[in-house]
Design an enzyme around this catalytic site. Structure first.
Site, PDB file in Angstrom:
ATOM      1  N   LEU A  13     148.452  92.296 -26.307  1.00  0.00           N
ATOM      2  CA  LEU A  13     149.694  92.794 -26.120  1.00  0.00           C
ATOM      3  C   LEU A  13     150.131  93.922 -27.290  1.00  0.00           C
ATOM      4  O   LEU A  13     150.321  95.030 -27.021  1.00  0.00           O
ATOM      5  CB  LEU A  13     150.723  91.488 -26.188  1.00  0.00           C
ATOM      6  CG  LEU A  13     152.433  92.021 -26.117  1.00  0.00           C
ATOM      7  CD1 LEU A  13     152.550  92.524 -24.865  1.00  0.00           C
ATOM      8  CD2 LEU A  13     153.214  90.669 -26.367  1.00  0.00           C
ATOM      9  N   SER A 119     146.994  87.371 -25.341  1.00  0.00           N
ATOM     10  CA  SER A 119     147.613  87.786 -26.715  1.00  0.00           C
ATOM     11  C   SER A 119     147.880  86.380 -27.721  1.00  0.00           C
ATOM     12  O   SER A 119     147.996  85.384 -27.192  1.00  0.00           O
ATOM     13  CB  SER A 119     148.904  88.222 -26.523  1.00  0.00           C
ATOM     14  OG  SER A 119     149.882  88.368 -27.795  1.00  0.00           O
TER      15      SER A 119
END
Length: 221
Positions: A13, A119
């Site tokens: 991310l 992430s």
């Protein structure tokens, strides 16, 4: 691995889809000031891609404060940092998506590739919501269920499981060395953004350079 074998993409991310790292930086800087650790570019760099509690430990150690706080006090400090970070995250809009990423996600969706998020951020669902990208992702690896952080391969191995794909049909996208190492150790194709990611299988200077054709060209080079 051949390009034709690719069936799924696992995205980091921070630094890949959006630059929320600057919010982490601001929130960690506030915390470093609070505990009396000098904030330096080296310290900021060391926190990239590292979990919340490990980041706190690095900050405390950098200032010689690692023995100044109990476990509960450390948890409270990490929670305070996260609260400050979330306030910043809530200011995100689709305009904060990094160059080229929305187009690439559209391209993957149009070509029926699996897409998941890998992430270390526990706030990833919230970030995707404010960026208005939630619907692109069929799954998000839950970092709370992982026992090892990057560069351990666990997060990318879990991403492949979410897509129900073998490792050799998955590509991971990262902007940090620890992340690239994580992808490589999972046996997946590593796509790195940034000039200094020497171990990435496919490299792009900027997020805006990525496309299926550009990945294919490098794999067949």
């Amino acid at each position: 691995m051949k390009f034709a074998d690719l069936k799924g993409f696992a995205f980091d991310l921070d630094g890949v889809i959006a630059d929320t790292a600057r919010f982490h930086g601001q929130a960690w800087h506030q915390l470093a000031d609070k505990v009396g650790t000098e904030w330096t570019p080296e310290l900021a760099d060391a926190l990239k891609g590292v979990s919340r509690m490990d980041s706190l430990e690095l900050i405390l150690k950098a200032g010689g404060h690692e023995n100044d706080y109990s476990h509960d006090e450390k948890v409270a400090l990490a929670t305070e940092k996260n609260d400050n970070y979330i306030k910043l995250v809530e200011t995100l809009t689709p305009a904060d998506i990094l160059p080229g990423m929305k187009d690439f996600l559209d391209e993957l969706k149009a070509n029926n590739y699996h897409i998941v998020l890998a992430s270390a951020s526990k706030n990833a669902p919230k970030v995707l919501k404010y960026l208005q990208l939630t619907d692109y992702f069929e799954g998000i690896v839950d970092p709370a269920k992982l026992t090892h952080g990057k560069p351990d391969p666990e997060i990318y191995s879990e991403a492949a499981k979410l897509m129900d794909l073998p490792a050799d049909q998955v590509a991971g996208l990262e902007d940090a060395q620890a992340g690239v190492e994580s992808i490589n150790r999972a046996g997946e194709l590593s796509i790195g953004f940034g000039a200094d990611l020497k171990d990435a299988d496919v490299k792009f200077a900027h997020t805006g350079d990525v496309s299926l054709a550009a990945i294919k060209a490098q794999m067949e080079d």
